[in-house]
Structure formats: structure tokens, C-alpha cells
Design a protein around this motif. Structure first.
Motif, PDB file in Angstrom:
ATOM      1  N   GLY A  60     -18.192 -41.591  12.883  1.00  0.00           N
ATOM      2  CA  GLY A  60     -18.397 -42.906  12.289  1.00  0.00           C
ATOM      3  C   GLY A  60     -19.818 -43.116  11.807  1.00  0.00           C
ATOM      4  N   LEU A  61     -20.384 -42.102  11.173  1.00  0.00           N
ATOM      5  CA  LEU A  61     -21.777 -42.147  10.735  1.00  0.00           C
ATOM      6  C   LEU A  61     -21.878 -42.219   9.217  1.00  0.00           C
ATOM      7  CD1 LEU A  61     -23.155 -39.341  13.059  1.00  0.00           C
ATOM      8  CD2 LEU A  61     -23.384 -41.805  13.380  1.00  0.00           C
ATOM      9  N   CYS A  62     -23.094 -42.299   8.752  1.00  0.00           N
ATOM     10  CA  CYS A  62     -23.418 -42.269   7.337  1.00  0.00           C
ATOM     11  C   CYS A  62     -23.726 -40.818   6.955  1.00  0.00           C
ATOM     12  CB  CYS A  62     -24.645 -43.153   7.132  1.00  0.00           C
ATOM     13  SG  CYS A  62     -25.235 -43.251   5.468  1.00  0.00           S
ATOM     14  N   HIS A  63     -23.289 -40.381   5.774  1.00  0.00           N
ATOM     15  CA  HIS A  63     -23.617 -39.044   5.282  1.00  0.00           C
ATOM     16  C   HIS A  63     -24.487 -39.191   4.043  1.00  0.00           C
ATOM     17  CE1 HIS A  63     -22.293 -35.030   3.330  1.00  0.00           C
ATOM     18  NE2 HIS A  63     -23.341 -34.844   4.099  1.00  0.00           N
ATOM     19  N   ILE A  64     -25.690 -38.661   4.117  1.00  0.00           N
ATOM     20  CA  ILE A  64     -26.670 -38.745   3.042  1.00  0.00           C
ATOM     21  C   ILE A  64     -26.711 -37.389   2.338  1.00  0.00           C
ATOM     22  CG2 ILE A  64     -29.102 -39.097   2.493  1.00  0.00           C
ATOM     23  CD1 ILE A  64     -29.156 -40.693   5.243  1.00  0.00           C
ATOM     24  N   ILE A  65     -26.555 -37.398   1.019  1.00  0.00           N
ATOM     25  CA  ILE A  65     -26.576 -36.160   0.237  1.00  0.00           C
ATOM     26  C   ILE A  65     -27.793 -36.210  -0.685  1.00  0.00           C
ATOM     27  CG2 ILE A  65     -25.342 -34.724  -1.418  1.00  0.00           C
ATOM     28  CD1 ILE A  65     -22.750 -36.113  -0.340  1.00  0.00           C
ATOM     29  N   ARG A  66     -28.571 -35.130  -0.673  1.00  0.00           N
ATOM     30  CA  ARG A  66     -29.791 -35.049  -1.484  1.00  0.00           C
ATOM     31  C   ARG A  66     -29.661 -33.955  -2.543  1.00  0.00           C
ATOM     32  NH1 ARG A  66     -34.144 -37.608   0.726  1.00  0.00           N
ATOM     33  NH2 ARG A  66     -33.874 -38.372   2.828  1.00  0.00           N
TER      34      ARG A  66
END
Length: 94
Positions: A60-66
Motif C-alpha cells: 500500500g505504498l507510493c511508487h516513484i519512477i524516475r
């Protein structure tokens, strides 16, 4: 890759135990934002994103894509539950 010594990311994305997929030293990596070490690395951007999505979804987390230059290109938030959705609860592309 940009390192983060504080808990704030550009555009008000808060880092805590979220998951991040980024490019560094010729490979793609996925890690929890509260750890300096990647838990998965490899040449495939798509595979590292898929691994990051699964970990974020399970927890249940946030996924950050760079991007390779360190710019945040996408932020997806997942919610927990007995049957977590494969789709993010919210998604932001930049």
C-alpha cells in the motif's frame, strides 16, 4: 541519480517507506526510499518498474519512477486491502 537527505521530494511527494525505480551506474534499480540500497537491479527498465509496482501494491505504498537524469516522471499510489488492485489508486505523470 539525486540523493535525498531529507524527507521531501520535489512537487510535494513525501518520501518515507515508498518504493522508487531509478537509473544509476548503467543499470535500473528499485529500492525502498528509506534505504540507500536497491533490492533489485538490472538492465531492464520495464522489469524494475514491474518489481517496484508489486512491492508498492503489496504494501500500500507510493511508487516513484524516475528518468535516467533523476527527474520524477510518474508517481503511483497503491492502497492495501484483502485483494489489492493491480491499478494505482492515484497516478501522476510529469
Amino acid at each position: 541519480m539525486t540523493t535525498h537527505s531529507d524527507t521531501e521530494l520535489d512537487d510535494d511527494v513525501t518520501l518515507h517507506a515508498d518504493v522508487e525505480t531509478y537509473y544509476e551506474d548503467g543499470e535500473w534499480h528499485t529500492r525502498r526510499c528509506d534505504s540507500p540500497d536497491a533490492f533489485a537491479s538490472g538492465p531492464s527498465r520495464v522489469r524494475m518498474i514491474a518489481i517496484g509496482v508489486e512491492i508498492a501494491r503489496w504494501n500500500g505504498l507510493c511508487h516513484i519512477i524516475r528518468d535516467p537524469d533523476g527527474t520524477v516522471t510518474e508517481v503511483n499510489r497503491y492502497t492495501t486491502g484483502p485483494y489489492p488492485s493491480r491499478s494505482p489508486a492515484t497516478s501522476t505523470r510529469r
